[in-house]
Motif scaffolding. Sequence first.
Motif, PDB file in Angstrom:
ATOM      1  N   ASP A  73       0.854  -1.183   0.000  1.00 33.38           N
ATOM      2  CA  ASP A  73       0.000   0.000   0.000  1.00 33.38           C
ATOM      3  C   ASP A  73       0.891   1.235   0.000  1.00 33.38           C
ATOM      4  O   ASP A  73       1.914   1.268   0.685  1.00 33.38           O
ATOM      5  CB  ASP A  73      -0.908   0.002   1.234  1.00 33.38           C
ATOM      6  N   GLU A  74       0.508   2.264  -0.766  1.00 33.40           N
ATOM      7  CA  GLU A  74       1.305   3.493  -0.868  1.00 33.40           C
ATOM      8  C   GLU A  74       0.422   4.710  -0.605  1.00 33.40           C
ATOM      9  O   GLU A  74      -0.726   4.738  -1.030  1.00 33.40           O
ATOM     10  CB  GLU A  74       1.911   3.641  -2.268  1.00 33.40           C
ATOM     11  N   ARG A  75       0.999   5.704   0.080  1.00 35.33           N
ATOM     12  CA  ARG A  75       0.271   6.957   0.263  1.00 35.33           C
ATOM     13  C   ARG A  75       1.257   8.093   0.540  1.00 35.33           C
ATOM     14  O   ARG A  75       2.398   7.859   0.944  1.00 35.33           O
ATOM     15  CB  ARG A  75      -0.740   6.854   1.395  1.00 35.33           C
ATOM     16  N   LEU A  76       0.787   9.318   0.340  1.00 38.35           N
ATOM     17  CA  LEU A  76       1.582  10.518   0.603  1.00 38.35           C
ATOM     18  C   LEU A  76       1.035  11.241   1.819  1.00 38.35           C
ATOM     19  O   LEU A  76      -0.160  11.175   2.120  1.00 38.35           O
ATOM     20  CB  LEU A  76       1.552  11.460  -0.598  1.00 38.35           C
TER      21      LEU A  76
ATOM     22  N   TYR B 160       4.796   6.972   2.158  1.00 42.07           N
ATOM     23  CA  TYR B 160       4.709   5.807   3.024  1.00 42.07           C
ATOM     24  C   TYR B 160       4.465   4.554   2.190  1.00 42.07           C
ATOM     25  O   TYR B 160       3.478   4.471   1.450  1.00 42.07           O
ATOM     26  CB  TYR B 160       3.581   5.965   4.041  1.00 42.07           C
ATOM     27  N   VAL B 161       5.350   3.577   2.332  1.00 40.26           N
ATOM     28  CA  VAL B 161       5.192   2.289   1.661  1.00 40.26           C
ATOM     29  C   VAL B 161       4.942   1.245   2.741  1.00 40.26           C
ATOM     30  O   VAL B 161       5.836   0.943   3.549  1.00 40.26           O
ATOM     31  CB  VAL B 161       6.440   1.932   0.837  1.00 40.26           C
ATOM     32  N   THR B 162       3.732   0.698   2.780  1.00 39.78           N
ATOM     33  CA  THR B 162       3.355  -0.277   3.799  1.00 39.78           C
ATOM     34  C   THR B 162       3.234  -1.653   3.171  1.00 39.78           C
ATOM     35  O   THR B 162       2.465  -1.854   2.229  1.00 39.78           O
ATOM     36  CB  THR B 162       2.020   0.105   4.463  1.00 39.78           C
ATOM     37  N   LEU B 163       3.996  -2.591   3.693  1.00 34.85           N
ATOM     38  CA  LEU B 163       3.902  -3.987   3.288  1.00 34.85           C
ATOM     39  C   LEU B 163       3.226  -4.736   4.425  1.00 34.85           C
ATOM     40  O   LEU B 163       3.593  -4.568   5.589  1.00 34.85           O
ATOM     41  CB  LEU B 163       5.291  -4.563   3.024  1.00 34.85           C
ATOM     42  N   ARG B 164       2.255  -5.560   4.103  1.00 36.39           N
ATOM     43  CA  ARG B 164       1.538  -6.266   5.164  1.00 36.39           C
ATOM     44  C   ARG B 164       1.072  -7.624   4.678  1.00 36.39           C
ATOM     45  O   ARG B 164       0.956  -7.871   3.459  1.00 36.39           O
ATOM     46  CB  ARG B 164       0.334  -5.458   5.646  1.00 36.39           C
ATOM     47  N   GLY B 165       0.823  -8.507   5.640  1.00 32.12           N
ATOM     48  CA  GLY B 165       0.305  -9.815   5.275  1.00 32.12           C
ATOM     49  C   GLY B 165       0.590 -10.849   6.337  1.00 32.12           C
ATOM     50  O   GLY B 165       0.894 -10.535   7.488  1.00 32.12           O
TER      51      GLY B 165
ATOM     52  N   THR C  91       4.432  15.393 -13.313  1.00 33.98           N
ATOM     53  CA  THR C  91       3.959  14.084 -12.890  1.00 33.98           C
ATOM     54  C   THR C  91       5.136  13.116 -12.814  1.00 33.98           C
ATOM     55  O   THR C  91       5.901  12.982 -13.769  1.00 33.98           O
ATOM     56  CB  THR C  91       2.906  13.534 -13.857  1.00 33.98           C
ATOM     57  N   TYR C  92       5.259  12.466 -11.680  1.00 32.32           N
ATOM     58  CA  TYR C  92       6.353  11.516 -11.446  1.00 32.32           C
ATOM     59  C   TYR C  92       5.754  10.127 -11.279  1.00 32.32           C
ATOM     60  O   TYR C  92       4.917   9.898 -10.408  1.00 32.32           O
ATOM     61  CB  TYR C  92       7.141  11.907 -10.198  1.00 32.32           C
ATOM     62  N   ASP C  93       6.200   9.210 -12.121  1.00 31.37           N
ATOM     63  CA  ASP C  93       5.665   7.852 -12.129  1.00 31.37           C
ATOM     64  C   ASP C  93       6.589   6.934 -11.322  1.00 31.37           C
ATOM     65  O   ASP C  93       7.735   6.708 -11.699  1.00 31.37           O
ATOM     66  CB  ASP C  93       5.552   7.351 -13.567  1.00 31.37           C
ATOM     67  N   LEU C  94       6.074   6.418 -10.195  1.00 26.41           N
ATOM     68  CA  LEU C  94       6.866   5.528  -9.350  1.00 26.41           C
ATOM     69  C   LEU C  94       6.594   4.047  -9.638  1.00 26.41           C
ATOM     70  O   LEU C  94       7.035   3.186  -8.884  1.00 26.41           O
ATOM     71  CB  LEU C  94       6.584   5.809  -7.873  1.00 26.41           C
ATOM     72  N   THR C  95       5.900   3.771 -10.729  1.00 23.37           N
ATOM     73  CA  THR C  95       5.594   2.386 -11.067  1.00 23.37           C
ATOM     74  C   THR C  95       6.875   1.564 -11.211  1.00 23.37           C
ATOM     75  O   THR C  95       7.791   1.950 -11.943  1.00 23.37           O
ATOM     76  CB  THR C  95       4.788   2.314 -12.374  1.00 23.37           C
TER      77      THR C  95
ATOM     78  N   LEU D  22       5.924  -7.594  -4.971  1.00 18.75           N
ATOM     79  CA  LEU D  22       5.262  -6.369  -4.522  1.00 18.75           C
ATOM     80  C   LEU D  22       5.864  -5.206  -5.295  1.00 18.75           C
ATOM     81  O   LEU D  22       7.069  -4.969  -5.226  1.00 18.75           O
ATOM     82  CB  LEU D  22       5.459  -6.179  -3.013  1.00 18.75           C
ATOM     83  N   ARG D  23       5.013  -4.481  -6.030  1.00 19.65           N
ATOM     84  CA  ARG D  23       5.500  -3.410  -6.891  1.00 19.65           C
ATOM     85  C   ARG D  23       4.820  -2.090  -6.547  1.00 19.65           C
ATOM     86  O   ARG D  23       3.614  -2.052  -6.305  1.00 19.65           O
ATOM     87  CB  ARG D  23       5.222  -3.730  -8.368  1.00 19.65           C
ATOM     88  N   SER D  24       5.612  -1.036  -6.533  1.00 18.80           N
ATOM     89  CA  SER D  24       5.036   0.299  -6.381  1.00 18.80           C
ATOM     90  C   SER D  24       4.319   0.685  -7.665  1.00 18.80           C
ATOM     91  O   SER D  24       4.691   0.258  -8.761  1.00 18.80           O
ATOM     92  CB  SER D  24       6.129   1.318  -6.059  1.00 18.80           C
ATOM     93  N   SER D  25       3.262   1.507  -7.521  1.00 16.46           N
ATOM     94  CA  SER D  25       2.484   1.915  -8.707  1.00 16.46           C
ATOM     95  C   SER D  25       2.001   3.356  -8.599  1.00 16.46           C
ATOM     96  O   SER D  25       1.152   3.784  -9.378  1.00 16.46           O
ATOM     97  CB  SER D  25       1.280   0.980  -8.897  1.00 16.46           C
TER      98      SER D  25
END
Length: 503
Positions: free
Chosen positions: A189-192, A205-210, A262-266, A284-287
């Motif tokens: 999950d990603e958010r600013l 913020y890059v959240t990895l969970r599971g 626009t900055y693409d973090l994909t 797990l990939r940023s998008s």
Amino acid sequence: MLNDIRFSILAWCFPIILCAQTKQLEKYPDPKVSFTLTTNRDTLMQGECTTVSLDLNVYHDNRAPVRFYDLPQQLFDLQTSGLAVSHCFQVDSRLQEVVGERKSIAGDSAMIYCIYRASYCPFKPQDVHFPALKLKLLQPKLGSPTIYGPSDTLTFKSDPVTINVNPLPAVATSLKSGEFNIVGDFSIDERLSENPKAGELVNYYVTLRGKGLLFPLTPPQLVVDGAVVRLRDIKDHNALRRGQLETDRIFTYALTFQQAGTYDLTDKININYFNPTTGKVGTLRSSKKIVVAKADAANKPKVVMPARDKTKFIAVDVSTSMSLEDYKPSRLVVVKSGLAKFLLRPNVCDLGMIVFAAKAWHLFPPDSEPCNNGKVLTDIDFIKGASGTAMGDAIWLAQNSFVPDSTQQKILVMIGDGDNTGGVMTPQLAAQMARRANIKIFTIGIGKQGAVPYGKDATGKVMLIENTFFDGDLKHIAQTTGGKYYHAKDAQHLSTILTEIFK
């Protein structure tokens, strides 16, 4: 250390009477009680986790009054011997109270008292062996349901348990993040923190969970053309739910974009893991796509000094035992006073602050004064009821927070009052990894042996507790990494030691 466990457990464990006496017995029968170690899985793949429980089982027809005997000390001994497994990450559930739960055991009704629960995650394809463990209970003297003595102890023993650990399949052997495989089922999950403007800092913020353990995952390297990127913080949240380990690992990056656009973090972040349920490799990939507005000339851009800019760290133990009063007015107050004296020197921007108890976390100066570590001293306070001293986790957090690829010597100073009694990573493993990462660790012990004061009772009388000061882990960490161990006598001595280390 020992006292961390004693303080967190003593209040709720010792008074529990497992079977109240309903009438005077001429002779107490043998207690119908058993002590068991159980796991929810006895076969694993390397990197998978299983939950281990220590239970005291009191059967419904038990007529013998018994109660716990010095359970904090017994748990400490078990955790440092029979329950310690060097090739496993260990996530404790941090039980706050012993509550009986009615269950059936082989057809017999019993109250199950869980006294310890943890998730074990072997990082090597090596079986996990738990020997037969012992637990002592107290039984009152004959004729008195309230008088107990050391001679009235009864010993119960669990059966030995072996967990079979199989190697990962060939498809997963190249998926290591640093030194460890990541095994489980995860999402990203990603958010600013806010809508960014050119020239201003924004947190990403890059959240990895599971399901599974993400703690050993090293921070992904994030490179964004046209932006300055720093890793600011790392946080972990682990919990046992329905007998299974669930985990979050949160990486906070500080981004400053040079121009609007626009900055693409994909695919800027790619993390491979092995899913043992499907038998397949997942990624797990940023998008995230970030739209950056033009700078607002009327407002001065915000500045935050990220943790990743550091080449030196100080880590301070804030577990409950740091409130002991063998150093006046307390151990932690003396540490803070020594730090204050040391930090009176000119501002140093390459020094970061970490505190640790049951886990480790960063402390940051105010954004307006990013180099003034003296400002964080008010945030250093012991964590009441914080069971455990996670020294290994503090080392691992610092290792992941140093400025990357620096030719400068990386230095970590650890200040604490005893041996490691918590956390996911053992200090021995963390020290070995720190040495390979060119990190030199200096350790400073604070504490005394013997009876020490610990607050006052309702009448105002000073309470004493027998404390043994252990510094074995502190010495081992310093020796392993080429650092040095010190024992601070007071605040001024601590300041002098820090000045010598950072000269």
